[in-house]
Design a protein around this motif. Structure first.
Motif, short mmCIF file in Angstrom:
data_model
loop_
_atom_site.label_atom_id
_atom_site.label_comp_id
_atom_site.label_asym_id
_atom_site.label_seq_id
_atom_site.Cartn_x
_atom_site.Cartn_y
_atom_site.Cartn_z
N ASP A 45 -5.58 -10.52 3.19
CA ASP A 45 -4.51 -11.44 3.60
C ASP A 45 -3.27 -10.60 3.88
N ASP A 46 -2.13 -11.25 4.01
CA ASP A 46 -0.92 -10.52 4.40
C ASP A 46 -0.41 -9.60 3.30
N HIS A 47 -0.91 -9.74 2.08
CA HIS A 47 -0.43 -8.92 0.98
C HIS A 47 -1.54 -8.15 0.27
N SER A 48 -2.72 -8.08 0.85
CA SER A 48 -3.79 -7.34 0.19
C SER A 48 -4.82 -6.84 1.20
N PHE B 70 -6.24 -3.39 -2.94
CA PHE B 70 -4.84 -3.03 -3.08
C PHE B 70 -3.99 -4.27 -2.80
N ARG B 71 -2.98 -4.49 -3.63
CA ARG B 71 -2.06 -5.61 -3.41
C ARG B 71 -0.66 -5.05 -3.17
N PHE B 72 0.03 -5.62 -2.18
CA PHE B 72 1.32 -5.12 -1.73
C PHE B 72 2.41 -6.17 -1.96
N GLY B 73 3.63 -5.68 -2.24
CA GLY B 73 4.76 -6.57 -2.42
C GLY B 73 5.41 -6.91 -1.09
N ASP B 74 6.42 -7.77 -1.16
CA ASP B 74 7.14 -8.16 0.06
C ASP B 74 7.83 -6.97 0.71
N PRO C 199 -0.87 -4.90 5.95
CA PRO C 199 -0.11 -4.53 4.75
C PRO C 199 -0.10 -3.02 4.49
N MET C 200 -1.20 -2.32 4.82
CA MET C 200 -1.20 -0.87 4.62
C MET C 200 -0.35 -0.17 5.67
N GLN C 201 -0.31 -0.71 6.88
CA GLN C 201 0.61 -0.16 7.89
C GLN C 201 2.04 -0.25 7.39
#
Length: 296
Positions: A205-208, A224-228, A76-78
């Motif tokens: 996971d795929d979003h954090s 950190f939590r990421f959006g789609d 997710p950070m990439q």
């Protein structure tokens, strides 16, 4: 006789008003001098070739090193860095930003007051200085300094820069940890810091993803939590020191970001909110908008 007495009273009041105005002007001058002192210390340390993290700044300017470092990050950070870093984006070591917004002056209720703030952030050695003006009661101005400079946390608030001190936390590891946590949480405004080797990233996971930052003896951790779309939506800490009366109480803390826009090749959030999360529910205390940002 009465006229002379009244004239004397008026003169005394006028002299008192002039004296108060001069004292307020002096306190404001002292505050600005302190701001210059803190920021000079930050920039002078950053100019040192032996500054903590200076090796990172030399490496990150190399596109090949940067690409390799991005490839080691959680997925997710990439995606986030690829979403916010355009081909025109240049490396930087200092960020200047201006904000406007509202600050909640009440610890228990809702007492929102408008603020303006100027901030300087340096990536090496890691630090920031947030210098704000909040409209207080009776139209008085509350000066606030929230900072992490050379490994030391700073938090002070005073009416008119020093007329009455409202808050001044003494130096402590708890304060420094909290301010380092803020430095890490504001990474969406200086995404390059995500590549700092002092930050250890762990996928969730795929979003954090979790970030652990160590700066000398001080350490901080955030999720950190990421959006789609790959952009950072929020950050959260299990505990950060919060002033409750005259004591510091560890409390869940975090912020959220939205309305990303491009500045100098970097996409950063223009709006955000910060809150405490005690057992009784979320207590937002900062809502701000980015008015200007410069990468140097």
């Amino acid at each position: 006789m009465i006229a002379k007495i009244l004239l004397g009273v008026v003169c005394c009041l006028l002299l008192a008003a002039i004296g108060l105005w001069a004292w307020v002007a002096y306190q404001r001058f002292q505050w600005r001098a302190a701001t210059t002192k803190w920021r000079d210390a930050m920039t002078q340390a950053a100019a040192s070739p032996n500054a903590a993290g200076s090796d990172f700044l030399r490496k990150v300017a190399d596109p090949q090193w940067r690409a390799t470092a991005i490839g080691r990050l959680p997925a997710p950070m990439q995606r986030h860095l690829r979403a916010v870093m355009s081909p025109e984006a240049k490396t930087f070591s200092l960020v200047r930003l201006r904000q406007t917004g509202e600050f909640n002056l009440s610890a228990d209720g809702e007492q929102w007051a408008p603020f303006t703030a100027d901030q300087r952030t340096v990536l090496a050695p890691r630090g920031f200085d947030w210098d704000a003006r909040i409209r207080g009661p009776l139209r008085l101005t509350i000066f606030v300094r929230d900072a992490y400079i050379l490994g030391q946390g700073v938090l002070r608030a005073a009416l008119e820069g020093g007329l009455v001190t409202l808050t001044e936390q003494p130096p402590s590891d708890e304060l420094s940890q909290g301010q380092l946590m803020r430095f890490l949480a504001e990474l969406p405004w200086y995404p390059l810091a995500a590549l700092d080797p002092a930050i250890t990233w762990q996928p969730i996971d795929d979003h954090s993803a979790r970030a652990d930052l160590t700066d000398g003896p001080i350490a901080a951790a955030l999720v950190f939590r990421f959006g789609d779309d790959g952009l950072i939506e929020s950050v959260r800490a299990d505990a950060r020191g919060r002033m409750v009366g005259d004591r510091i109480e560890p409390t869940p803390w975090g912020g959220r970001f939205w309305d990303y826009a491009e500045f100098d090749g970097w996409r950063v959030p223009q709006s955000g909110e910060v809150a405490w999360f005690p057992p009784e529910g979320a207590k937002p205390y900062w809502r701000g908008r980015l008015e200007q940002i410069e990468f140097r």
